[in-house]
Design a protein around this motif. Structure first.
Motif, PDB file in Angstrom:
ATOM      1  N   ARG A  49       0.802  -1.245   0.000  1.00  0.00           N
ATOM      2  CA  ARG A  49       0.000   0.000   0.000  1.00  0.00           C
ATOM      3  C   ARG A  49       0.827   1.283   0.000  1.00  0.00           C
ATOM      4  O   ARG A  49       0.683   2.114  -0.871  1.00  0.00           O
ATOM      5  N   HIS A  50       1.675   1.464   1.004  1.00  0.00           N
ATOM      6  CA  HIS A  50       2.471   2.698   1.078  1.00  0.00           C
ATOM      7  C   HIS A  50       3.881   2.342   1.530  1.00  0.00           C
ATOM      8  O   HIS A  50       4.050   1.474   2.391  1.00  0.00           O
ATOM      9  N   ILE A  51       4.854   3.040   0.960  1.00  0.00           N
ATOM     10  CA  ILE A  51       6.230   2.875   1.441  1.00  0.00           C
ATOM     11  C   ILE A  51       6.527   4.090   2.316  1.00  0.00           C
ATOM     12  O   ILE A  51       6.476   5.234   1.845  1.00  0.00           O
ATOM     13  N   ILE A  52       6.790   3.836   3.593  1.00  0.00           N
ATOM     14  CA  ILE A  52       7.079   4.915   4.544  1.00  0.00           C
ATOM     15  C   ILE A  52       8.512   4.739   5.014  1.00  0.00           C
ATOM     16  O   ILE A  52       8.893   3.635   5.423  1.00  0.00           O
ATOM     17  N   LEU A  53       9.296   5.819   4.946  1.00  0.00           N
ATOM     18  CA  LEU A  53      10.711   5.698   5.333  1.00  0.00           C
ATOM     19  C   LEU A  53      10.969   6.173   6.759  1.00  0.00           C
ATOM     20  O   LEU A  53      10.566   7.266   7.150  1.00  0.00           O
ATOM     21  N   MET A  54      11.638   5.307   7.511  1.00  0.00           N
ATOM     22  CA  MET A  54      12.180   5.715   8.818  1.00  0.00           C
ATOM     23  C   MET A  54      13.658   5.335   8.787  1.00  0.00           C
ATOM     24  O   MET A  54      14.152   4.839   7.773  1.00  0.00           O
ATOM     25  N   GLN A  55      14.364   5.560   9.883  1.00  0.00           N
ATOM     26  CA  GLN A  55      15.778   5.179   9.886  1.00  0.00           C
ATOM     27  C   GLN A  55      16.207   4.600  11.223  1.00  0.00           C
ATOM     28  O   GLN A  55      15.655   4.934  12.268  1.00  0.00           O
ATOM     29  N   MET A  56      17.184   3.696  11.143  1.00  0.00           N
ATOM     30  CA  MET A  56      17.819   3.203  12.365  1.00  0.00           C
ATOM     31  C   MET A  56      18.925   4.199  12.683  1.00  0.00           C
ATOM     32  O   MET A  56      19.817   4.435  11.875  1.00  0.00           O
ATOM     33  N   ARG A  57      18.810   4.828  13.871  1.00  0.00           N
ATOM     34  CA  ARG A  57      19.753   5.869  14.245  1.00  0.00           C
ATOM     35  C   ARG A  57      20.998   5.304  14.921  1.00  0.00           C
ATOM     36  O   ARG A  57      20.998   4.176  15.368  1.00  0.00           O
ATOM     37  N   PHE A  58      21.989   6.138  15.088  1.00  0.00           N
ATOM     38  CA  PHE A  58      23.258   5.766  15.743  1.00  0.00           C
ATOM     39  C   PHE A  58      23.022   5.218  17.151  1.00  0.00           C
ATOM     40  O   PHE A  58      23.792   4.414  17.651  1.00  0.00           O
ATOM     41  N   ASP A  59      21.913   5.666  17.822  1.00  0.00           N
ATOM     42  CA  ASP A  59      21.683   5.240  19.211  1.00  0.00           C
ATOM     43  C   ASP A  59      20.826   3.985  19.299  1.00  0.00           C
ATOM     44  O   ASP A  59      20.386   3.596  20.372  1.00  0.00           O
ATOM     45  N   GLY A  60      20.576   3.346  18.147  1.00  0.00           N
ATOM     46  CA  GLY A  60      19.823   2.093  18.150  1.00  0.00           C
ATOM     47  C   GLY A  60      18.323   2.294  18.164  1.00  0.00           C
ATOM     48  O   GLY A  60      17.568   1.317  18.246  1.00  0.00           O
ATOM     49  N   LEU A  61      17.871   3.570  18.100  1.00  0.00           N
ATOM     50  CA  LEU A  61      16.432   3.848  18.110  1.00  0.00           C
ATOM     51  C   LEU A  61      15.938   4.152  16.701  1.00  0.00           C
ATOM     52  O   LEU A  61      16.705   4.621  15.853  1.00  0.00           O
ATOM     53  N   LEU A  62      14.652   3.892  16.481  1.00  0.00           N
ATOM     54  CA  LEU A  62      14.057   4.228  15.195  1.00  0.00           C
ATOM     55  C   LEU A  62      13.537   5.662  15.229  1.00  0.00           C
ATOM     56  O   LEU A  62      12.993   6.097  16.261  1.00  0.00           O
ATOM     57  N   GLY A  63      13.705   6.380  14.145  1.00  0.00           N
ATOM     58  CA  GLY A  63      13.209   7.761  14.079  1.00  0.00           C
ATOM     59  C   GLY A  63      13.067   8.175  12.628  1.00  0.00           C
ATOM     60  O   GLY A  63      13.337   7.394  11.710  1.00  0.00           O
ATOM     61  N   SER A 174       6.453  -2.362  18.067  1.00  0.00           N
ATOM     62  CA  SER A 174       6.957  -2.773  19.390  1.00  0.00           C
ATOM     63  C   SER A 174       8.450  -2.451  19.577  1.00  0.00           C
ATOM     64  O   SER A 174       9.000  -2.666  20.644  1.00  0.00           O
ATOM     65  N   HIS A 175       9.119  -1.961  18.517  1.00  0.00           N
ATOM     66  CA  HIS A 175      10.526  -1.565  18.673  1.00  0.00           C
ATOM     67  C   HIS A 175      10.648  -0.289  19.518  1.00  0.00           C
ATOM     68  O   HIS A 175       9.645   0.317  19.889  1.00  0.00           O
ATOM     69  N   SER A 176      11.883   0.135  19.765  1.00  0.00           N
ATOM     70  CA  SER A 176      12.103   1.372  20.529  1.00  0.00           C
ATOM     71  C   SER A 176      12.278   2.551  19.572  1.00  0.00           C
ATOM     72  O   SER A 176      13.041   2.450  18.613  1.00  0.00           O
ATOM     73  N   PHE A 177      11.572   3.644  19.870  1.00  0.00           N
ATOM     74  CA  PHE A 177      11.597   4.835  19.008  1.00  0.00           C
ATOM     75  C   PHE A 177      12.175   6.022  19.774  1.00  0.00           C
ATOM     76  O   PHE A 177      12.031   6.103  20.999  1.00  0.00           O
ATOM     77  N   ILE A 178      12.771   6.955  19.056  1.00  0.00           N
ATOM     78  CA  ILE A 178      13.290   8.180  19.673  1.00  0.00           C
ATOM     79  C   ILE A 178      12.136   9.165  19.921  1.00  0.00           C
ATOM     80  O   ILE A 178      11.220   9.267  19.096  1.00  0.00           O
ATOM     81  N   GLY A 179      12.213   9.901  21.036  1.00  0.00           N
ATOM     82  CA  GLY A 179      11.246  10.977  21.310  1.00  0.00           C
ATOM     83  C   GLY A 179       9.810  10.516  21.113  1.00  0.00           C
ATOM     84  O   GLY A 179       9.412   9.465  21.611  1.00  0.00           O
ATOM     85  N   ASN A 180       9.044  11.299  20.351  1.00  0.00           N
ATOM     86  CA  ASN A 180       7.652  10.923  20.108  1.00  0.00           C
ATOM     87  C   ASN A 180       7.468  10.368  18.692  1.00  0.00           C
ATOM     88  O   ASN A 180       6.396  10.488  18.106  1.00  0.00           O
ATOM     89  N   ALA A 181       8.533   9.743  18.128  1.00  0.00           N
ATOM     90  CA  ALA A 181       8.462   9.268  16.740  1.00  0.00           C
ATOM     91  C   ALA A 181       7.361   8.211  16.541  1.00  0.00           C
ATOM     92  O   ALA A 181       6.720   8.182  15.495  1.00  0.00           O
ATOM     93  N   ARG A 182       7.128   7.384  17.578  1.00  0.00           N
ATOM     94  CA  ARG A 182       6.073   6.365  17.420  1.00  0.00           C
ATOM     95  C   ARG A 182       4.700   7.050  17.291  1.00  0.00           C
ATOM     96  O   ARG A 182       3.912   6.709  16.418  1.00  0.00           O
ATOM     97  N   SER A 183       4.428   8.060  18.156  1.00  0.00           N
ATOM     98  CA  SER A 183       3.138   8.771  18.041  1.00  0.00           C
ATOM     99  C   SER A 183       3.058   9.533  16.734  1.00  0.00           C
ATOM    100  O   SER A 183       1.983   9.651  16.143  1.00  0.00           O
ATOM    101  N   GLN A 184       4.175  10.089  16.292  1.00  0.00           N
ATOM    102  CA  GLN A 184       4.149  10.812  15.010  1.00  0.00           C
ATOM    103  C   GLN A 184       3.757   9.854  13.879  1.00  0.00           C
ATOM    104  O   GLN A 184       2.978  10.201  12.999  1.00  0.00           O
ATOM    105  N   LEU A 185       4.292   8.617  13.941  1.00  0.00           N
ATOM    106  CA  LEU A 185       3.965   7.627  12.917  1.00  0.00           C
ATOM    107  C   LEU A 185       2.482   7.257  12.998  1.00  0.00           C
ATOM    108  O   LEU A 185       1.762   7.312  11.997  1.00  0.00           O
TER     109      LEU A 185
END
Ligand SMILES: O=c1[nH]cnc2c1ncn2[C@@H]1O[C@H](COP(=O)(O)OP(=O)(O)O)[C@@H](O)[C@H]1O
Length: 232
Positions: A49-63, A174-185
């Motif tokens: 359906r949609h390709i949404i880009l996020m990134q694995m950051r240097f600190d091991g969190l998704l954002g 269920s992964h770990s996200f930086i800041g409020n990135a999960r709510s933003q998604l």
């Protein structure tokens, strides 16, 4: 409809771009969700359906791609565009029309708030691009982007489907996200009609269960390191 509005408001404390910029003592950070529509299917049967880009950051969190911007030196959008060229390696101009929401960072976000540090204001943007541009971003981000392998460990796509086994969105959330990135998604998936409220509720409920299972498997991994230490 009422439920949807409620969920959108859930990420409360939202400010307009202008209100947020009034905080001159704040540090400001801008991030963007880049996405495209796609007709492709996983294993020929699960519509992506949609390709949404996020990134694995240097600190091991998704954002999301982006970073700190100094509004006294550049506009938020110029700063975000500059950050994107470092992280993604190509020009991808972001404009005021792409702005979706601004809010204060949750208190636990780094840099951790202390009476002496200024508060962090988060500005979020969403930009739809073509599927071919998404592929180009992924190619360039992994080859020539200056931040690749340093601040950014890799771009990742968000799986929006749910397989019979339960694999897909619930595991991703269920992964770990930086800041409020999960709510933003989550709020963007609702706002742009990329997932239904029911789908999201189910996925988030399942994510909580996965989270508890992860805690078990972390305990097992930790006891394994304890056993190895004894052997040494
Ligand atoms: O995707 C995101 N969504 C919301 N907040 C984020 C996201 N990524 C980072 N942040 C927050 O913004 C701050 C600055 O962002 P980032 O680490 O990308 O900037 P930098 O690379 O310029 O230091 C982070 O410390 C974090 O609190």
């Amino acid at each position: 409809m009422i439920k949807r509005n409620f969920l959108l408001l859930m990420a409360s404390g939202q400010l307009s771009r202008e209100e947020a910029l009034e905080c001159t003592r704040c540090r400001h950070a801008c991030h963007v969700m880049l996405y495209s529509d796609t007709k492709s299917q996983l294993f020929g049967k699960f519509p992506i359906r949609h390709i949404i880009l996020m990134q694995m950051r240097f600190d091991g969190l998704l954002g999301f791609p982006g970073g700190l911007v100094d509004p006294s030196k550049e506009t938020l959008e110029e700063g975000l565009t500059r950050e994107l060229s470092e992280e993604l390696g190509l020009p991808l101009p972001i404009s005021v029309e792409d702005h979706v929401e601004s809010c204060f960072a949750p208190p636990s976000s780094p840099p951790f708030s202390s009476p002496f540090s200024s508060r962090l204001m988060l500005h979020f943007y969403v930009k739809k691009i073509e599927e071919e541009q998404i592929r180009e971003v992924e190619r360039v981000a992994a080859s020539t982007a200056t931040d690749h392998g340093q601040e950014v460990l890799g771009m990742v796509r968000v799986p929006l489907y749910t397989m019979k086994s339960g694999g897909g969105l619930a595991h991703f959330l269920s992964h770990s996200f930086i800041g409020n990135a999960r709510s933003q998604l989550v709020s963007s998936l609702l706002r742009f009609n990329m997932a239904s409220l029911e789908e999201l509720r189910k996925a988030l409920t399942r994510s909580q269960e996965i989270h508890s299972q992860n805690a078990e498997s972390l305990r097992a991994a930790l006891s394994l390191t304890g056993a190895q230490r004894k052997q040494l």
